[in-house]
Design an enzyme around this catalytic site. Structure first.
Site, PDB file in Angstrom:
ATOM      1  N   HIS A  89     -14.256 134.198 101.716  1.00 29.85           N
ATOM      2  CA  HIS A  89     -13.494 134.103 100.580  1.00 29.85           C
ATOM      3  C   HIS A  89     -14.381 134.941  99.550  1.00 29.85           C
ATOM      4  CE1 HIS A  89     -11.475 130.600 101.806  1.00 29.85           C
ATOM      5  NE2 HIS A  89     -12.392 130.047 102.334  1.00 29.85           N
ATOM      6  N   HIS A 133     -22.226 134.419  90.566  1.00 29.19           N
ATOM      7  CA  HIS A 133     -22.626 132.968  90.491  1.00 29.19           C
ATOM      8  C   HIS A 133     -23.951 133.058  91.214  1.00 29.19           C
ATOM      9  CE1 HIS A 133     -18.233 131.699  89.614  1.00 29.19           C
ATOM     10  NE2 HIS A 133     -18.912 132.191  88.302  1.00 29.19           N
TER      11      HIS A 133
HETATM   12 ZN   LIG Z   1     -18.135 131.155  92.295  1.00 31.05          ZN
END
Ligand SMILES: [Zn+2]
Length: 251
Positions: A89, A133
């Protein structure tokens, strides 16, 4: 008034999953029958029914922010050994111990950081080519995620070595010594305003109770660096979700 319980006992195993190297979960993706519109049907009900989902489009004109004193957020980041994982992912870099931050007096430890393309959050309907992130966790299992927008520009020298070692195969893992790892204190913009809001993970199971801190100032990657990531992950972003009238604060 809506009450969203903060369920640490649910978050703890989740965080373990976040921090532990895993082979790819094949049950969801970013397009087609297993894409974001179907995550709720695929066993992650919150992705469809949640009331405080992420990412969101932050419309600066719409928010009437409360001022958060800049001193409430203190990063104690540096260089730390990483384990890189292509989990199918995204590219995820799990951090060894050492990097912490404090937010409103609570200490959080950096678990991992990873990347999306294009950006998941938007400012005034404007997406960026990528978003980074950094996932942090306090001792009770609560998550705080720093979001950095990435625009095209100069080569990012802090990420140069990491980019050279990107695992290209799904499920592939590679260690990166601290000496080659990015100095996160230099990577993250020191002088930036931030936006604060309560949201969720942007991947299944879309767990809520996540404190988001978005940097207004973007970082840069070169066109080549962005292309290299997109060659592995052409599109790994969840579309923006309704902001459900949530408060977005700023410092
Ligand atoms: Zn993320």
């Amino acid at each position: 008034m809506r009450f969203i319980p903060r369920v640490s006992c649910l978050l703890a195993p989740l965080c373990l999953a976040l921090s532990t190297a895993h082979a790819a979960d094949a049950h969801w993706s970013y397009s087609g029958d297993q894409g974001p519109a179907h995550w709720g049907e695929l066993g992650s009900a919150l992705c469809a029914s949640g009331a405080e989902q992420s990412p969101i489009d932050i419309e600066k004109s719409k928010v009437e922010p409360k001022k958060v004193p800049a001193s409430e957020l203190k990063l104690h980041y540096g260089k730390t050994a990483l384990t890189l994982l292509n989990n199918g992912h995204t590219l995820q870099a799990s951090a060894a111990d050492g990097d912490t931050l404090t937010y409103k007096g609570t200490e959080y430890r950096l678990l991992q950081f990873h990347f999306h393309t294009p950006s998941e959050h938007q400012f005034n309907h404007q997406p960026y080519p990528m978003e980074m992130h950094l996932v942090n966790q306090d001792k009770d299992g609560h998550l705080l995620v720093l979001g950095l927008m990435i625009q095209q520009g100069h080569e990012n020298k802090q990420l140069a070595q990491l980019w050279k070692h990107l695992p290209t195969q799904q499920g592939q893992e590679a260690p990166l010594a601290a000496a080659l790892a990015p100095d996160l204190a230099r990577l993250v913009p020191a002088a930036s305003h931030h936006r604060f809001y309560h949201g969720s993970l942007t991947t299944p199971p879309c767990t809520e109770g996540v404190q988001w801190v978005l940097f207004e100032k973007p970082i840069e990657l070169s066109k080549q660096q962005i292309r290299q990531f997109q060659a592995l992950f052409p599109d790994n972003h969840r579309p923006t979700q309704s902001d459900t009238g949530r408060e977005v604060d700023e410092d």
